[in-house]
Structures are given as C-alpha cells and as structure tokens.
Design an enzyme around this catalytic site. Sequence first.
Site, PDB file in Angstrom:
ATOM      1  N   CYS A  59     -10.951  17.714  40.045  1.00 27.44           N
ATOM      2  CA  CYS A  59     -11.089  18.583  41.164  1.00 27.44           C
ATOM      3  C   CYS A  59     -12.445  19.408  40.828  1.00 27.44           C
ATOM      4  O   CYS A  59     -13.427  18.840  40.915  1.00 27.44           O
ATOM      5  CB  CYS A  59      -9.669  19.591  40.910  1.00 27.44           C
ATOM      6  SG  CYS A  59      -9.323  20.787  42.276  1.00 27.44           S
ATOM      7  N   HIS A  89      -5.490  16.523  41.458  1.00 30.88           N
ATOM      8  CA  HIS A  89      -5.879  17.736  40.705  1.00 30.88           C
ATOM      9  C   HIS A  89      -4.364  17.826  39.765  1.00 30.88           C
ATOM     10  O   HIS A  89      -3.419  17.202  39.821  1.00 30.88           O
ATOM     11  CB  HIS A  89      -6.193  18.749  41.604  1.00 30.88           C
ATOM     12  CG  HIS A  89      -4.839  19.401  42.458  1.00 30.88           C
ATOM     13  ND1 HIS A  89      -5.186  20.199  43.440  1.00 30.88           N
ATOM     14  CD2 HIS A  89      -3.775  19.278  42.195  1.00 30.88           C
ATOM     15  CE1 HIS A  89      -4.271  20.378  44.049  1.00 30.88           C
ATOM     16  NE2 HIS A  89      -3.006  20.137  43.328  1.00 30.88           N
TER      17      HIS A  89
END
Lengths: 464, 246
Positions: free
Chosen positions: B95, B195
């Site tokens: 991320c 993520h």
Amino acid sequence: MTASRSRAFGAKVMGARAVGSISRRSGRGGGTTLPGRLLLRTAPDAIGRLSSRLTGERAVISATNGKTTTAGMIAAELRAAGREPVHNRAGSNMAWGVATALLEQRGSEALLEVDEAWLPQVAAELEPTLLILGNLFRDQLDRYGELERLADEWAELIAASPASMGLVLNADDPLVADLGRDEELQTRPGTTYFGIEDTARALPELQHAFDAKHCRRCGSPYRYERAFVGHLGHYTCPNCGADRPTPDVRATAIELRGIEGTTFRAETPAGDLQVEIPLPGLYNVYNALTAIAAGLRLGVGLEQIGSGLRSVRAVFGRVETIPVDGTDVSILLVKNPAGANEVLRTLALEAERSQQPLELWMALNDRIADGRDVSWVWDADFELLAAAAGHVTCSGTRASEMALRLKYAGFPTDRIEIIEGIEASFDAAVDRAGARLFALPTYTALIELRTLIARRGLASEFWR
Amino acid sequence: MPELRLLALYPEQMNIYADRGNVIFLRERCRWRGIGFSYAAAGPGEGFDPEAHDLIYIGGGQDRDQLMVAEDMRRTKRDAIAAALADGASLLAVCGGYQLLGSRYQLGERRIEGLGLANLETVREEGERLIGNVSIEVDLGSGPRVLAGFENHGGRTYLGSGAEPLGRVLHGFGNNGKDGYEGILRGNLIGTYLHGPLLPKNAWLADELIARGVEHSSGTRPDLEPLDDALEEAAHAGAEDAARRG
C-alpha cells in the site's frame, strides 16, 4: 407561487408517509429509511424544509462509536422531563433516516444521530442548536476515508455555524476536543467538555488500534499519560500546548460490574450525581457522560438526568439480552477495532466473574454498511478471549476470515466451527450453548439476526 | 535452530489497515514449525543493521504519516534497505509503503520524493479512489498462484520500462485500474496494493517468505513442515470469492 410550491411539497410528504406505513405493515425492511429516501429524491432540500417547523432544540449527535446508545440515553433524560423529541431511534442515521424521522414524528424539538460522513451536509440543513460529538475511531476506511480528513470536515462545519450553536465535546479524544478551540487555543463560547477522571481505570498499555498519535494542530506526537478506551485519555502536546481541556462534566469512582452494568460519580457544574446504568464497560461511561453533558445543555435537571439514565434499556443490538429456546442470548454489535476491543474486554471480565467458558457466535459480514474491507479484525484484540472461550460458531459472508483470526489469536481450532448462513449457524450455536450465548455480529449481520428473532416472535421488530 | 528475523519499518505510523496481522501470521507459523522468530522495529530517526534481518515489512499509513515517513526513510533507512536487498534479504512493501519505493509520488503540484528502490512512480489523478476486493495471478518461480485481498488507494502507480509487475489482475483495479497489472516484483523485493493483513489470506506467500528468510539466515532453503491449513484455505477461498463478486 410559494403556496403552490409548498402544496407540492406537502403532497410529496404525504406520499412518502404512506409508503412508510405500507412498508412497515409488510414487515420487511422496517421502513426506517424508505420514506425519507423517496422524499429526498423528489425534494432534495426536504430536511431543511421539514425542520423549519421545529421551534425548540435541534440536538445533533455524531461519533464513530456509541451514537445510538447515547442518543437513547438523552431521549430517556428528556422523557423523564416530559419531553418527546423527534428521534431516529432505530439508528438510521444517514440523510434518509433523518428525513424519515422528521417526516413521521410530531414534536417541536429534535434529537437526531447523524452518520459521521453525512454530518456536514445534514447539519447544514438542520442548523443544530446543540452539536454533540463523542469520538472518532478508525472505522470502515473504504467508506469514510482517513480520520484526520473527517476531523477537518467537522472543523469546517463548526467554523461555518453560527456562534449561537452550542457544543458538547469529548475532552479525552484529541481529534474531537480540539474542535472547540480557535487558533489561539481559546475555547469557543458555549462549549461543554466531558471526560473520565478515574485514573485507576486506565488501560495497562496503549492499544494496537491507536488513532491519534499526532497533534491535529502541529503534527508533533502527543504525550499520553494514560488511555481509557483506544486513544481516549489524558494527553498533552509538548510542542504547541493543545492539551486535553479540563472537562466540565467528569466521571470518578467508576465501578464496572461486568455485563450487568456500571456505576460512577458524575461531577457537573450543576452538582454531583451518582449514576447507575444497566450497560457494561468504560465506553458506556463515555456514552453516559455525553448524555449528562448534553442533558444539562438541553435544560434537563440533574435528578431527571439520573432517573432517565437508570431507565435506559439496551438499544437494538447493543448488549441486548433475549431468551431463545432457554438460552439467554446477549447481543453485542462489533464493527471496528476500538468498539470490538471494548466488547472483548467486557466479555473477558464477565468470564472472570462467572468462572464459565464463554459460548460465542460471531458473524462477520462484508456488505457496504459493514465496511467491505474486513482487514480490521486483525487490529482487534481477540487474544483477550482466547483463554476464556468455549465453543465459537463463526458466521457471515466472511466467516472463514473470522475463524482464521481466532485461530491466530490462540483459540483452539477444534472449538471453532464455520457455518456461513446466519440462521443455521445461530441455531447451532444456541443448541450448543446451554444457559448463555454471546452473539457478536457486525452491523448487517445484526439486522439479519434481529429480523430472524422478530420473525420467531421472540422480540419486537427493531423499528418499534 | 533455523530462524526468521523480521524487521517492521514504522509500525507505529504505517499500520492503518491492521498490518500487524501479517506479523502475527508469520510469528505463529514459525512457532508451530519450531522455526525461531524475532521481531524488531525501526521507527522515525532510527537506522538498522542491514545484515541483521531476513525479511523487511512496511505497511500503509494516513497521508500525514506517509509524508513524514517518506522524508525520514530517505534520510535514515534508504541505504540500509538497499544493502539488505543486495545481501539477499526480502522486502514486502504494502500500500503506502509500496508507493514510497518508487521515484516519486505526485499529489497535484506537490511532489513526494520516493526511495528510488523500484522502477515505478505514483500519481494522484482525477477520479475516484480505487477501492475493493482484488485478486491477482502471481508466479514467484514455482508456477502461477492467486493472491487475494483488498485495495484502497487514491494514487495510480505506473511501472517504468522493463520493470516486472507482481501479477496480472484477475478481479479489481491493481496498479492504476488501466493496464491490468498489480504490484512490482524484483528479485526479493515485492510491492503490492493488496493491503493490511494480506498474508493471512494467502498462506502460500507467507510460507514462501518464511522459506526465503530461513534460507537467508541459515544458507539453506528449508523444506517447510506442512501445517493443517484448512482455515487458511477457507479464508483464501473467501477472499477470492469476494474479489470475484466485486
């Protein structure tokens, strides 16, 4: 022209009301949003127009956690004072839920809970006389975005509101407390702060899900003396001095009695009050403090506040206990790490008190109202219950992720069962549970569960 | 005893999507197999010994934290990360941490300098954030496998010429929602938009990282003892299904 426009609006209102009563009679969906949704489609300014008839207070409450419970407490205080505000009591708190309450209930004043992200837009139309802000925790990042951005939007809303609007703010949440101060750190007139003073109730260490590490103002790390719930606690900013404000309404001598309830002493500008609530955990102390501060600002006397709080029943799915086939089922909504941690701590305390393993039913859904991203379960401290749990039945659209989280929190895998369907898994959990079952659903799983229980005639529908 | 020495970069700042799930997952899987596990953290202002770790992890953070981290990491950690990679350690960047590996992150007029450790750049463009369940097909050398997870990013990432993506998007957006690719792969460096706790949903990747880490610390690639992964496989299937449903 004006008359015909207002006649047209009146017709839309009546049409929407009719839809609501049909929807409720059909027994589906509860009708807590549909009428408002329809009306807003044809009259986007309906909230402003409907609220123009309110001559009394317009109290608006928002927070990540505790909105529905706190609004229920304030409503109970007002009721004890003989007042019946317009109130979206089932917790439908987006624009259409607010519009539905305004559409269907009579009353000269309003008590409305509003979703965090909807608050700026709804408040602009409602023009609150009192804005009550409880806390900001990480929650549904796929829908709300970052916390700091949300806090900035709230700050803009307050800056744009007339000086006559009152504020009730949590001194212990730095993201919220700072909203009551100007650039020179001067408190905005008409602001009431509340906070916990009982230092014996502090957490032994800061939690993983900790949401306010840096000063909103200058970006330096806050220095925390102690925290009570998530990042709510006693803090200072060593750089710019944006410290925790001194609360006007304070909780001391807190006694936690497990799932049964909580007592504490509230010190207020109007005097002291011994408070007793049938709800567990420090998070409910915060909810009660919010309600006491708000009640005082709404002109309710201290005694009526006390009797109102005593009469509070658990609202829909927030520590409700319902008998199902001889098993007492306690339902505790979980929806984000901070809220879930409070529920887990309460249950750990309960296991210690009862000396019984906890039978659990957990339902993890990933629908829009739950947050489609289930990552958050890895931030909640399920480890707290690993030693106390008996069997766990995992349910919901992401039951397997829930089960996996429990395995890695140290729950023995031979006591974890996955049954995706809500009804089948709930029945299996009740069968196995014996005297007591703790049900921990996310939001849409709670709605499913509640609908199921109502269909069997075990509790009234949630919209009643 | 074989061991995995994990280093988390900025765990206090870069943890927004419950990144600690990855640490818990690696720790327990090592423990069950009798593999030693050690955990170290390097926060703001702190350097680290590039030879003391087998796997380096960095997650995602809020904008303000990410800005601070970008600057601090360039100053205090860039060279050590490069040296650790050259020494054969692995890096998993997720991320926001993934974005910072590149040359730059352009936010309108504002330009955040990246670490320049991966041949990519990220631009915040007009349009909605790319949010949703995602699955990609990945080949780390032992045939195609699926990674499934969740993505939530405003930035669009573009790989430089010759750079290899981590995988091909099966469902979801990936790097930029346009070219059908996700993440970056360069030797032991893995960057991805999947993520937070992506390892619990993809036990095979966790085990691959454990095997690489043990190889790095001991000199021999281990045959990992199989575990009872019924729940892990169910969670993987659940995440894949979620991506398929959209």
